[in-house]
Design a protein around this motif. Structure first.
Motif, short mmCIF file in Angstrom:
data_model
loop_
_atom_site.label_atom_id
_atom_site.label_comp_id
_atom_site.label_asym_id
_atom_site.label_seq_id
_atom_site.Cartn_x
_atom_site.Cartn_y
_atom_site.Cartn_z
N LEU A 8 41.89 60.80 77.19
CA LEU A 8 42.43 59.98 78.83
C LEU A 8 43.01 58.57 78.05
O LEU A 8 43.54 58.07 78.68
CB LEU A 8 41.49 59.96 78.99
CG LEU A 8 41.55 61.25 79.72
CD1 LEU A 8 40.77 61.35 81.46
CD2 LEU A 8 42.74 62.17 80.32
N GLY A 9 42.35 58.00 77.01
CA GLY A 9 42.28 56.27 76.66
C GLY A 9 41.44 55.64 77.64
O GLY A 9 42.11 54.34 77.11
N ALA A 10 40.68 55.82 77.81
CA ALA A 10 40.27 55.14 77.81
C ALA A 10 39.43 54.15 77.22
O ALA A 10 38.53 54.83 75.95
CB ALA A 10 38.84 55.72 78.99
N ASP A 11 38.61 53.35 77.29
CA ASP A 11 38.20 52.41 76.83
C ASP A 11 36.53 51.78 76.59
O ASP A 11 36.14 52.35 75.38
CB ASP A 11 38.81 50.86 76.74
CG ASP A 11 40.09 50.65 76.97
OD1 ASP A 11 41.15 49.63 75.65
OD2 ASP A 11 40.16 50.80 77.64
N ASP A 12 36.21 53.01 77.29
CA ASP A 12 34.49 53.23 77.56
C ASP A 12 34.18 53.89 78.53
O ASP A 12 34.67 54.90 79.62
CB ASP A 12 34.21 51.39 77.49
CG ASP A 12 31.86 51.90 76.93
OD1 ASP A 12 32.04 52.59 76.39
OD2 ASP A 12 31.50 50.90 76.85
N TYR A 13 33.03 54.18 78.56
CA TYR A 13 31.90 55.39 79.41
C TYR A 13 31.05 54.56 79.62
O TYR A 13 29.71 54.47 79.47
CB TYR A 13 32.15 57.26 78.87
CG TYR A 13 33.72 56.63 78.32
CD1 TYR A 13 34.74 58.08 78.94
CD2 TYR A 13 33.72 56.60 77.16
CE1 TYR A 13 35.61 58.08 78.53
CE2 TYR A 13 34.96 57.35 76.65
CZ TYR A 13 35.34 57.95 76.84
OH TYR A 13 36.82 58.18 76.20
N ILE A 14 30.73 55.09 80.71
CA ILE A 14 28.95 54.52 81.61
C ILE A 14 28.70 55.48 82.68
O ILE A 14 29.08 56.22 83.20
CB ILE A 14 29.25 53.23 82.29
CG1 ILE A 14 29.34 51.74 81.85
CG2 ILE A 14 28.01 53.18 83.02
CD1 ILE A 14 29.72 51.11 82.11
#
Length: 231
Positions: free
Chosen positions: A99-105
């Protein structure tokens, strides 16, 4: 004369009021200007109004889910996005959809960790100062790698792994994704083979630049690269 500089606006897109307020308090204490948005279907209009520098985006939202919203934002903008999820298996879906997100938490998380991730993503998105020049050099044509001015001898697989990770600093790659990048002949290879290659790659990078971890493990998901800077 008022010389105050406006703080960077961070969107906290979260429908749990208590959690949203907690994150907002920590972001405010860190010098940001948090704006809480509780519904997914109001985010795009709010972005146009407030011009945030980063969006903390929960997946499970009323009105429009975070996955769809991330795609909508990415359609027209490179606005940094950190996805927040309560289920680890959703990370695999995120990675698979690219999706192009920069990071995940993943929940539960420490608010301090969230603030640290926000700062890290914002640093990556801003041009480095001259003294913070990237210390890793990759010559794709000659297939040569230098770290802190020292040559690093890599196998073909290690080179492709490193190049893939470096192309998207901070982006988490699953093992399956990395396998697709390093083997183009569709061979039947266990995704755990990536762990062995990463271990060797880390060892060689550490020999050139001891004590500086460049490739980070994300438990249950895969790996990400964080740049090495001088200064």
């Amino acid at each position: 004369m008022n010389s105050m500089i406006a703080a960077d606006v961070i969107f906290v897109v979260e429908d749990e009021p208590k959690l949203a307020r907690l994150l907002a308090d920590y972001l405010r204490a860190a010098g940001f200007d948090p704006v809480i948005v509780e519904r997914g279907d109001t985010v795009l209009a709010a972005i146009a109004e407030h011009r945030p520098v980063l969006v903390l985006l929960d997946i499970n939202l009323p009105g429009m889910d975070g996955l769809t919203l991330c795609k909508e934002i990415r359609r027209d903008s490179n606005l940094p996005i950190i996805m927040v999820t309560s289920r680890a298996e959703e990370i695999d879906r995120l990675l698979g959809l690219e999706l192009g997100a920069d990071d995940y938490i993943c929940k539960p998380f420490s608010p301090r960790e969230v603030v640290a991730r926000v700062r890290a993503v914002l640093r990556r998105g801003r041009a480095p100062e001259p003294q913070d020049a990237e210390l890793l050099r990759i010559d794709a044509d000659a297939r040569r790698v230098e770290l802190a001015g020292k040559p690093v001898s890599l196998t073909g697989v290690e080179f492709e792994l490193l190049r893939t990770l470096v192309e998207r600093p901070g982006r988490v790659f699953s093992r399956a994704e990395l396998l697709d990048r390093i083997y183009d002949d569709f061979r039947d290879v266990s995704d755990r083979a990536v762990d062995s290659h990463i271990k060797n790659l880390r060892r060689k990078l550490d020999q050139a630049m001891p004590g500086r971890e460049l490739i980070h493990s994300v438990y249950g998901v895969g790996y990400r690269y964080e740049p090495a800077h001088a200064g």
